[in-house]
Design a protein around this motif. Structure first.
Motif, PDB file in Angstrom:
ATOM      1  N   LYS A   1      -2.425  -6.684 -14.950  1.00 58.42           N
ATOM      2  CA  LYS A   1      -3.160  -6.330 -13.731  1.00 58.42           C
ATOM      3  C   LYS A   1      -2.262  -6.347 -12.506  1.00 58.42           C
ATOM      4  N   THR A   2      -1.449  -7.412 -12.369  1.00 60.72           N
ATOM      5  CA  THR A   2      -0.589  -7.525 -11.192  1.00 60.72           C
ATOM      6  C   THR A   2       0.487  -6.457 -11.197  1.00 60.72           C
TER       7      THR A   2
ATOM      8  N   GLU B   1       0.319  -3.496 -12.542  1.00 59.20           N
ATOM      9  CA  GLU B   1      -0.325  -2.226 -12.205  1.00 59.20           C
ATOM     10  C   GLU B   1      -0.586  -2.109 -10.711  1.00 59.20           C
ATOM     11  N   GLU B   2      -0.991  -3.224 -10.076  1.00 65.40           N
ATOM     12  CA  GLU B   2      -1.224  -3.192  -8.627  1.00 65.40           C
ATOM     13  C   GLU B   2       0.055  -2.878  -7.867  1.00 65.40           C
TER      14      GLU B   2
ATOM     15  N   ASN C   1       1.118   0.747  -8.184  1.00 66.78           N
ATOM     16  CA  ASN C   1       0.287   1.645  -7.384  1.00 66.78           C
ATOM     17  C   ASN C   1       0.396   1.400  -5.883  1.00 66.78           C
ATOM     18  N   SER C   2       1.321   0.533  -5.484  1.00 64.67           N
ATOM     19  CA  SER C   2       1.552   0.266  -4.062  1.00 64.67           C
ATOM     20  C   SER C   2       2.753   1.084  -3.575  1.00 64.67           C
TER      21      SER C   2
ATOM     22  N   ASP D   1      -4.821 -11.754   2.678  1.00 60.90           N
ATOM     23  CA  ASP D   1      -5.370 -10.493   2.190  1.00 60.90           C
ATOM     24  C   ASP D   1      -6.893 -10.515   2.281  1.00 60.90           C
TER      25      ASP D   1
ATOM     26  N   GLY E   1      -1.557 -10.038  -6.878  1.00 59.90           N
ATOM     27  CA  GLY E   1      -1.437  -8.664  -6.401  1.00 59.90           C
ATOM     28  C   GLY E   1      -1.509  -8.507  -4.896  1.00 59.90           C
ATOM     29  N   SER E   2      -1.895  -9.555  -4.184  1.00 65.63           N
ATOM     30  CA  SER E   2      -2.027  -9.455  -2.722  1.00 65.63           C
ATOM     31  C   SER E   2      -0.686  -9.258  -2.024  1.00 65.63           C
TER      32      SER E   2
ATOM     33  N   THR F   1       1.201  -6.959  -2.305  1.00 66.53           N
ATOM     34  CA  THR F   1       1.352  -5.537  -1.974  1.00 66.53           C
ATOM     35  C   THR F   1       0.652  -5.160  -0.677  1.00 66.53           C
ATOM     36  N   ARG F   2      -0.221  -6.025  -0.171  1.00 66.96           N
ATOM     37  CA  ARG F   2      -1.025  -5.685   1.003  1.00 66.96           C
ATOM     38  C   ARG F   2      -0.744  -6.566   2.211  1.00 66.96           C
TER      39      ARG F   2
END
Length: 238
Positions: free
Chosen positions: A31-32, A34-35, A38-39, A118, A145-146, A148-149
């Protein structure tokens, strides 16, 4: 099969000096990974024990469980690993509120704090130079995954705080209760080291000193820095 030199490089990225030298960091977990793919963060290499259906349209190299266990930072690798380029620090800070971390050392704390920012919509964190590296594998695991944001910068805090026109709020055991403080729409919130709190040089630059009131017995010395951050970010957004 992944060549030995690539495995050696990826293994070395568990160390901060090697991450800085090569400009690369490692993310594990489907999951991480993939995040991050996609960033806006640039991909270097994807590895998977079972590449089928993993990140469509992107080349994925097959790796054996044995090879993955040799390079993974996890006790039980889950089959997916990505290597990414460390992005350059953004020149501008865009958040209405900026979180400043003064000497936070625990990777789990930093990862949780990034995730909290995030959640509460803070896009900027400014870290002291002695704060744990945000690309540490344990930090990345905790961010979920945060990473990336949220824009994370490492700066000399004295210089940064001296240059800002925003009000600077520091967290202290003897500060004014945050319950009685009217927080503005924009500002800077400083969180200190797990054991020592905010450093003396940074404390002198804080416009206001805040505290989270204690309702239980006085046997607990202080709150965990990530827990305290969650409370204060909620106060900011109230």
């Amino acid at each position: 099969m992944v060549v030995k030199s690539e495995l050696k490089l990826i293994k070395s990225l568990q160390q901060k000096k090697c991450r800085n030298e090569h400009g690369l960091f490692v993310v594990e977990g489907k999951k991480t990974v993939e995040e991050v793919v996609n960033s806006k963060i640039k991909l270097h290499k994807l590895l998977a024990v079972d590449p089928e259906g993993f990140v469509e349209g992107v080349e994925v190299e097959r790796i054996t469980n044995r090879e993955l266990s040799q390079i993974s930072s996890l006790k039980n690798p889950n089959g997916y690993l990505g290597v990414f380029h460390i992005p350059e620090q953004a020149e501008q800070l865009l958040s209405d509120w900026i979180l400043v971390l003064d000497g936070v050392q625990d990777p789990g704390n930093l990862g949780t704090i990034i995730r909290l920012c995030d959640w509460f919509g803070l896009t900027d964190i400014v870290c002291s130079l002695d704060t744990v590296d945000c690309y540490n594998p344990k930090v990345l695991q905790a961010t979920m995954g945060s990473i990336t944001r949220v824009n994370i910068q490492y700066r000399v805090l004295d210089s940064f705080l001296n240059s800002t026109k925003l009000p600077v709020y520091g967290t202290f055991m003897d500060g004014d209760s945050v319950n009685d403080s009217k927080l503005p729409k924009k500002g800077i919130m400083v969180m200190g080291n797990e054991g020592k709190g905010v450093s003396n040089s940074v404390a002198k630059l804080c416009t206001y000193k805040l505290a989270i009131p204690q309702y239980g017995g006085e046997t607990t010395e202080s709150l965990n820095v990530a827990s305290a951050t969650a409370i204060l970010l909620h106060e900011i957004r109230k």
